[in-house]
Design an enzyme around this catalytic site. Structure first.
Site, PDB file in Angstrom:
ATOM      1  N   TYR A 166      -1.544  11.647   1.917  1.00 54.29           N
ATOM      2  CA  TYR A 166      -2.160  11.617   0.515  1.00 54.29           C
ATOM      3  C   TYR A 166      -2.268  13.100  -0.051  1.00 54.29           C
ATOM      4  O   TYR A 166      -2.305  12.899  -1.235  1.00 54.29           O
ATOM      5  CB  TYR A 166      -3.615  11.056   1.130  1.00 54.29           C
ATOM      6  CG  TYR A 166      -3.639   9.692   1.461  1.00 54.29           C
ATOM      7  CD1 TYR A 166      -4.264   8.772   0.227  1.00 54.29           C
ATOM      8  CD2 TYR A 166      -3.589   9.150   2.246  1.00 54.29           C
ATOM      9  CE1 TYR A 166      -4.218   7.606   0.501  1.00 54.29           C
ATOM     10  CE2 TYR A 166      -3.557   7.802   2.594  1.00 54.29           C
ATOM     11  CZ  TYR A 166      -4.092   7.062   1.465  1.00 54.29           C
ATOM     12  OH  TYR A 166      -3.955   5.504   1.907  1.00 54.29           O
ATOM     13  N   HIS A 223     -11.281   7.215  -0.403  1.00 54.54           N
ATOM     14  CA  HIS A 223     -10.447   7.957   0.763  1.00 54.54           C
ATOM     15  C   HIS A 223      -9.238   8.872   0.074  1.00 54.54           C
ATOM     16  O   HIS A 223      -8.770  10.017   0.599  1.00 54.54           O
ATOM     17  CB  HIS A 223      -9.650   7.006   1.706  1.00 54.54           C
ATOM     18  CG  HIS A 223      -9.004   5.761   1.040  1.00 54.54           C
ATOM     19  ND1 HIS A 223      -9.433   4.929   0.229  1.00 54.54           N
ATOM     20  CD2 HIS A 223      -7.527   5.794   1.039  1.00 54.54           C
ATOM     21  CE1 HIS A 223      -8.430   4.351  -0.215  1.00 54.54           C
ATOM     22  NE2 HIS A 223      -7.326   4.780   0.299  1.00 54.54           N
ATOM     23  N   TRP A 224      -8.778   8.361  -1.307  1.00 52.59           N
ATOM     24  CA  TRP A 224      -7.695   9.292  -1.783  1.00 52.59           C
ATOM     25  C   TRP A 224      -8.203  10.643  -1.979  1.00 52.59           C
ATOM     26  O   TRP A 224      -7.489  11.594  -1.901  1.00 52.59           O
ATOM     27  CB  TRP A 224      -7.638   8.577  -3.038  1.00 52.59           C
ATOM     28  CG  TRP A 224      -6.515   7.478  -3.213  1.00 52.59           C
ATOM     29  CD1 TRP A 224      -6.374   6.460  -2.290  1.00 52.59           C
ATOM     30  CD2 TRP A 224      -5.620   7.137  -4.032  1.00 52.59           C
ATOM     31  NE1 TRP A 224      -5.478   5.711  -2.680  1.00 52.59           N
ATOM     32  CE2 TRP A 224      -4.843   6.025  -3.590  1.00 52.59           C
ATOM     33  CE3 TRP A 224      -5.222   7.877  -5.460  1.00 52.59           C
ATOM     34  CZ2 TRP A 224      -3.932   5.545  -4.286  1.00 52.59           C
ATOM     35  CZ3 TRP A 224      -4.207   7.240  -6.047  1.00 52.59           C
ATOM     36  CH2 TRP A 224      -3.427   5.980  -5.714  1.00 52.59           C
ATOM     37  N   HIS A 265      -7.122  -6.947   0.448  1.00 55.60           N
ATOM     38  CA  HIS A 265      -6.127  -6.014   0.400  1.00 55.60           C
ATOM     39  C   HIS A 265      -4.705  -5.999   1.155  1.00 55.60           C
ATOM     40  O   HIS A 265      -3.742  -5.964   0.791  1.00 55.60           O
ATOM     41  CB  HIS A 265      -6.576  -4.617   0.610  1.00 55.60           C
ATOM     42  CG  HIS A 265      -5.722  -3.577   0.571  1.00 55.60           C
ATOM     43  ND1 HIS A 265      -5.030  -3.068  -0.448  1.00 55.60           N
ATOM     44  CD2 HIS A 265      -5.127  -2.488   1.680  1.00 55.60           C
ATOM     45  CE1 HIS A 265      -4.400  -2.095  -0.042  1.00 55.60           C
ATOM     46  NE2 HIS A 265      -4.336  -1.580   1.209  1.00 55.60           N
ATOM     47  N   ASP A 267       0.817  -1.257   0.026  1.00 52.59           N
ATOM     48  CA  ASP A 267       0.232  -0.107   0.090  1.00 52.59           C
ATOM     49  C   ASP A 267       0.922   1.281  -0.152  1.00 52.59           C
ATOM     50  O   ASP A 267       1.691   1.440  -1.012  1.00 52.59           O
ATOM     51  CB  ASP A 267      -0.835  -0.203   1.232  1.00 52.59           C
ATOM     52  CG  ASP A 267      -2.032   0.989   1.224  1.00 52.59           C
ATOM     53  OD1 ASP A 267      -3.196   0.773   0.640  1.00 52.59           O
ATOM     54  OD2 ASP A 267      -1.906   1.872   1.928  1.00 52.59           O
ATOM     55  N   ARG A 268       0.920   2.292   1.107  1.00 51.72           N
ATOM     56  CA  ARG A 268       1.606   3.433   0.837  1.00 51.72           C
ATOM     57  C   ARG A 268       3.053   3.108   1.115  1.00 51.72           C
ATOM     58  O   ARG A 268       3.970   3.700   0.307  1.00 51.72           O
ATOM     59  CB  ARG A 268       0.999   4.185   2.171  1.00 51.72           C
ATOM     60  CG  ARG A 268      -0.236   4.707   2.322  1.00 51.72           C
ATOM     61  CD  ARG A 268      -0.811   5.097   1.074  1.00 51.72           C
ATOM     62  NE  ARG A 268      -0.553   6.384   0.615  1.00 51.72           N
ATOM     63  CZ  ARG A 268      -0.911   6.912  -0.365  1.00 51.72           C
ATOM     64  NH1 ARG A 268      -1.729   6.298  -1.418  1.00 51.72           N
ATOM     65  NH2 ARG A 268      -0.425   8.130  -0.529  1.00 51.72           N
TER      66      ARG A 268
END
Length: 290
Positions: free
Chosen positions: A211, A149-150, A270, A104-105
């Site tokens: 973000y 959410h982005w 995920h 993910d991030r």
């Protein structure tokens, strides 16, 4: 959860990074995603440490790492700044060349780390992402609905901070449940760590800055070296039950950024390392032990 690992805090030029390290052999850096911390690797880090010197770190702004002040461009939370932290951490541990796995991030930070520090990163594994620039440049209703959410988190300070901060437990429960397909993936002790860290208003703010950076300065940085494909081998894994593999040709998207790409789906949502640890571990071992 991390038997035999040592907990450390390392000062970098821009942050204080909290981490656990253990094992011996070639260096392997593990980077977590949102809204988590390094504890997400607890099911597979001990097994990886049988083969590698494993470093599981909290990104700046997350977990028990520091939360540096931001600026108008959100540069302190750019993936370049986060990657620089990790390059300095590995140097401080005496590990000059190493492999990286990010989820993910953390996978976005790992990508920038491999891009900016080509002489140090020997192999890269990215879990459940397509490249940031690819995802933003192909945004449509399907993507915006699944990854709302982005677009929520990039709103100006402090709208998302106030809304999440009003009930961080509800928000965390929603995020883990929305993305995860196995409710047993998060043991109580692990969930308690996630909630402890994510309940900190500074963490909520820093994660929004992460973000915000991704929607601005990170895209500028990506565009500047878009033609410079990675030379190190890349492993791309994604959750067979998740959104990324359904929406994107993951391998082809990474072949736009790297010369040597392989990978495939893992039977999970995920959270690959927590929902399907055996399969994720097997894929990582097969790739990193070559």
């Amino acid at each position: 959860m991390f038997d035999g690992f040592t907990q450390r805090r390392i000062e970098t030029s821009g942050a204080t990074i909290s981490l656990r390290s253990g094992g011996s052999g070639p260096g392997l850096l593990l980077l977590h995603g949102y809204p988590q911390m390094h504890v997400m690797w607890h099911k597979i880090a001990p097994a990886l440490a049988e083969h590698f010197t494993v470093v599981a770190a909290d990104l700046r702004g997350y977990g028990d790492s520091s939360k540096p002040p931001t600026d108008d461009r959100h540069a302190p939370y750019s993936k370049r700044a986060m990657a620089q932290d990790m390059a300095e951490v590995m140097a401080a541990l005496g590990i000059e060349r190493f492999m990286v796995a990010g989820h993910d991030r953390g996978a976005r930070v790992a990508h920038r780390l491999a891009q900016d520090h080509r002489d140090r990163v020997t192999r890269l594994a990215v879990l459940d992402i397509a490249p940031t620039h690819e995802m933003y440049s192909t945004t449509d209703k399907e993507f915006a609905s699944a990854y709302y959410h982005w677009f929520f988190l990039i709103q100006k300070y402090d709208l998302p901070e106030r809304m999440i901060g009003a009930d961080p437990k509800y928000y965390l429960d929603h995020k883990l449940g929305h993305w995860g397909k196995d409710s047993a993936a998060f043991p109580d002790a692990v969930y308690a760590e996630y909630l402890r860290c994510f309940s900190n208003p500074e963490t909520i703010h820093a994660s929004c800055e992460d973000y915000r950076a991704a929607a601005g300065i990170d895209l500028e940085i990506d565009e500047a070296d878009m033609a410079e494909k990675l030379e190190c081998p890349v492993l791309a894994l994604w959750g067979a039950k998740g959104f990324v593999g359904r929406k994107y040709d993951v391998l082809e998207s990474w072949r736009k950024r790297a010369r040597h790409v392989e990978g495939g789906p893992i039977p999970s949502g995920h959270f690959l390392a927590e929902e399907a640890p055996a399969e994720t571990l097997a894929a990582l071992l097969e790739f990193f032990r070559r």
